[in-house]
Design an enzyme around this catalytic site. Structure first.
Site, PDB file in Angstrom:
ATOM      1  N   SER A  11     -52.528  -9.839-124.083  1.00  0.00           N
ATOM      2  CA  SER A  11     -51.736  -8.679-123.628  1.00  0.00           C
ATOM      3  C   SER A  11     -52.611  -7.464-123.362  1.00  0.00           C
ATOM      4  CB  SER A  11     -50.656  -8.333-124.662  1.00  0.00           C
ATOM      5  OG  SER A  11     -51.236  -7.745-125.802  1.00  0.00           O
ATOM      6  N   ASN A  88     -59.084 -16.491-127.420  1.00  0.00           N
ATOM      7  CA  ASN A  88     -59.521 -15.089-127.438  1.00  0.00           C
ATOM      8  C   ASN A  88     -58.888 -14.270-128.566  1.00  0.00           C
ATOM      9  OD1 ASN A  88     -60.361 -12.377-126.002  1.00  0.00           O
ATOM     10  ND2 ASN A  88     -58.133 -12.262-126.268  1.00  0.00           N
ATOM     11  N   TYR A 153     -65.041 -11.296-140.807  1.00  0.00           N
ATOM     12  CA  TYR A 153     -65.137 -11.451-139.343  1.00  0.00           C
ATOM     13  C   TYR A 153     -66.357 -12.298-138.969  1.00  0.00           C
ATOM     14  CZ  TYR A 153     -65.114  -9.895-134.427  1.00  0.00           C
ATOM     15  OH  TYR A 153     -65.092  -9.841-133.056  1.00  0.00           O
ATOM     16  N   ALA A 155     -67.920 -14.479-140.797  1.00  0.00           N
ATOM     17  CA  ALA A 155     -67.677 -15.870-141.224  1.00  0.00           C
ATOM     18  C   ALA A 155     -66.822 -16.591-140.196  1.00  0.00           C
ATOM     19  CB  ALA A 155     -66.977 -15.879-142.583  1.00  0.00           C
ATOM     20  N   LYS A 157     -66.401 -15.946-137.008  1.00  0.00           N
ATOM     21  CA  LYS A 157     -67.047 -16.126-135.704  1.00  0.00           C
ATOM     22  C   LYS A 157     -68.208 -17.118-135.775  1.00  0.00           C
ATOM     23  CE  LYS A 157     -64.351 -13.333-133.381  1.00  0.00           C
ATOM     24  NZ  LYS A 157     -63.416 -13.862-132.364  1.00  0.00           N
TER      25      LYS A 157
HETATM   26  P1  NAD Z   1     -57.922  -6.517-129.012  1.00  0.00           P
HETATM   27  O1  NAD Z   1     -57.505  -6.144-130.374  1.00  0.00           O
HETATM   28  O2  NAD Z   1     -57.867  -5.492-127.935  1.00  0.00           O
HETATM   29  O3  NAD Z   1     -57.086  -7.795-128.509  1.00  0.00           O
HETATM   30  C1  NAD Z   1     -56.855  -8.899-129.342  1.00  0.00           C
HETATM   31  C2  NAD Z   1     -55.501  -9.461-128.984  1.00  0.00           C
HETATM   32  O4  NAD Z   1     -55.235 -10.585-129.838  1.00  0.00           O
HETATM   33  C3  NAD Z   1     -54.359  -8.456-129.206  1.00  0.00           C
HETATM   34  O5  NAD Z   1     -53.544  -8.396-128.055  1.00  0.00           O
HETATM   35  C4  NAD Z   1     -53.617  -9.030-130.397  1.00  0.00           C
HETATM   36  O6  NAD Z   1     -52.227  -8.743-130.412  1.00  0.00           O
HETATM   37  C5  NAD Z   1     -53.889 -10.511-130.229  1.00  0.00           C
HETATM   38  N1  NAD Z   1     -53.648 -11.243-131.467  1.00  0.00           N
HETATM   39  C6  NAD Z   1     -54.029 -10.878-132.720  1.00  0.00           C
HETATM   40  N2  NAD Z   1     -53.597 -11.781-133.606  1.00  0.00           N
HETATM   41  C7  NAD Z   1     -52.932 -12.731-132.915  1.00  0.00           C
HETATM   42  C8  NAD Z   1     -52.263 -13.918-133.300  1.00  0.00           C
HETATM   43  N3  NAD Z   1     -52.200 -14.303-134.573  1.00  0.00           N
HETATM   44  N4  NAD Z   1     -51.666 -14.672-132.324  1.00  0.00           N
HETATM   45  C9  NAD Z   1     -51.726 -14.275-131.035  1.00  0.00           C
HETATM   46  N5  NAD Z   1     -52.357 -13.164-130.616  1.00  0.00           N
HETATM   47  C10 NAD Z   1     -52.950 -12.394-131.545  1.00  0.00           C
HETATM   48  O7  NAD Z   1     -59.382  -7.114-129.138  1.00  0.00           O
HETATM   49  P2  NAD Z   1     -60.527  -7.392-128.062  1.00  0.00           P
HETATM   50  O8  NAD Z   1     -61.606  -6.403-128.309  1.00  0.00           O
HETATM   51  O9  NAD Z   1     -59.970  -7.537-126.689  1.00  0.00           O
HETATM   52  O10 NAD Z   1     -61.059  -8.782-128.615  1.00  0.00           O
HETATM   53  C11 NAD Z   1     -60.743 -10.025-128.046  1.00  0.00           C
HETATM   54  C12 NAD Z   1     -61.649 -11.080-128.655  1.00  0.00           C
HETATM   55  O11 NAD Z   1     -63.009 -10.744-128.419  1.00  0.00           O
HETATM   56  C13 NAD Z   1     -61.489 -11.205-130.176  1.00  0.00           C
HETATM   57  O12 NAD Z   1     -61.599 -12.566-130.560  1.00  0.00           O
HETATM   58  C14 NAD Z   1     -62.663 -10.412-130.701  1.00  0.00           C
HETATM   59  O13 NAD Z   1     -63.038 -10.824-131.985  1.00  0.00           O
HETATM   60  C15 NAD Z   1     -63.712 -10.716-129.663  1.00  0.00           C
HETATM   61  N6  NAD Z   1     -64.794  -9.747-129.595  1.00  0.00           N
HETATM   62  C16 NAD Z   1     -64.576  -8.456-129.224  1.00  0.00           C
HETATM   63  C17 NAD Z   1     -65.653  -7.577-129.161  1.00  0.00           C
HETATM   64  C18 NAD Z   1     -65.478  -6.160-128.746  1.00  0.00           C
HETATM   65  O14 NAD Z   1     -66.469  -5.426-128.749  1.00  0.00           O
HETATM   66  N7  NAD Z   1     -64.303  -5.698-128.376  1.00  0.00           N
HETATM   67  C19 NAD Z   1     -66.935  -8.011-129.491  1.00  0.00           C
HETATM   68  C20 NAD Z   1     -67.122  -9.324-129.862  1.00  0.00           C
HETATM   69  C21 NAD Z   1     -66.050 -10.188-129.887  1.00  0.00           C
END
Ligand code: NAD
Length: 245
Positions: A11, A88, A153, A155, A157
């Site tokens: 979303s 994701n 986190y 762990a 990843k």
């Molecule tokens: P974000 O918080 O903007 O988006 C994460 C989405 O996952 C949200 O829409 C949330 O509602 C959804 N979500 C959470 N729990 C859920 C569940 N149980 N079931 C279904 N949906 C669920 O985060 P982001 O920054 O867009 O991160 C996306 C991915 O990238 C994550 O796995 C995060 O760990 C990884 N990541 C992000 C970064 C960064 O710098 N933003 C860096 C490394 C990795």
């Protein structure tokens, strides 16, 4: 026939950018998040459809095994095939290990790690019957190098990186690839929560001296699900502007 991609947690943030990019690439899009209200004001579903593909929202908590089974069944019934799975969805609940309550540790493992098992198992079974498919797991540099305040986190990843290699070995002979990407510091609502001091400390270590964009993550995912990546599997590609070399 059109291909279909499921993107969990799509979303907003990186997931929404991946959904838009894969729609642009011609995939029908199965959007997922915890509830439909999360898509209400951002128009992601309509923006995907502007690329001439079909897009639908499938609500599920991907940390729950049975909800993933129903999600995968519903997507298969709606679109006929599942050609790409992007795991994701993720959360952070940071804190130093010495003070972290058990529940804070377990909740991050459930959403970031168990969800990847749930979704790879159910989608993998569909892909095994198809004898084709692409899985991309969104890991993190925290899973490669560790990060203070992120014992839960990092762990989760690191586990995702190991699970990616196992899935690649189990599914490879059936034409299914499984790779991970490890983003560094990408500007999203997740990283907006960091303090200015944390942000500038991070940037000091980045060769490119800037944050990454969600579109830059989506571009690598687009490559990994494309025909060009047909002989790439079990890999973790860092998208960090040169965080650690
Ligand atoms: P974000 O918080 O903007 O988006 C994460 C989405 O996952 C949200 O829409 C949330 O509602 C959804 N979500 C959470 N729990 C859920 C569940 N149980 N079931 C279904 N949906 C669920 O985060 P982001 O920054 O867009 O991160 C996306 C991915 O990238 C994550 O796995 C995060 O760990 C990884 N990541 C992000 C970064 C960064 O710098 N933003 C860096 C490394 C990795």
């Amino acid at each position: 026939m059109s291909k279909t991609a499921i993107i969990t947690g799509s979303s907003r943030g990186i997931g929404a950018a991946i959904a838009l990019r894969l729609a642009e690439d011609g995939f029908n899009i199965a959007l997922n998040d915890l509830n439909a209200g999360m898509f209400e004001n951002n128009g992601i579903v309509y923006k995907c459809r502007e690329f001439g593909v079909e897009a639908e929202i499938f609500c599920a908590d991907v940390s729950v095994y049975d909800e993933c089974e129903s999600l995968v069944k519903a997507v298969k019934e709606r679109f006929g095939t599942i050609d790409a799975l992007i795991n994701n969805a993720g959360i952070t609940r940071d804190g130093l290990m010495a003070r972290m309550p058990e529940e804070q540790y377990d909740s991050v493992i459930a959403v970031n790690q168990k969800s990847v098992f749930n979704m790879m198992k159910h989608t993998g079974n569909v892909m095994l019957r198809q004898k084709s498919g692409r899985i991309v797991n969104i890991a993190s540099v925290a899973g490669l190098y560790g990060n203070p305040g992120q014992i839960n986190y990092s762990a989760s990843k690191a586990a995702v990186i190991g699970m990616t290699k196992t899935a690649a070995k189990e599914l490879g002979s059936r034409g299914i690839t499984c790779n991970a990407v490890a983003p560094g510091f990408i500007q999203t609502p997740m990283t907006d929560k960091l303090t200015d001091e944390q942000k500038s400390r991070m940037l000091e270590q980045v060769a490119m001296k800037r944050y990454g964009t969600v579109e830059e993550v989506a571009g690598v995912v687009s490559f990994l699900v494309s025909d060009s990546a047909s002989y790439v599997t079990g890999q973790t590609i860092e998208i960090s502007g040169g965080l650690s070399m």
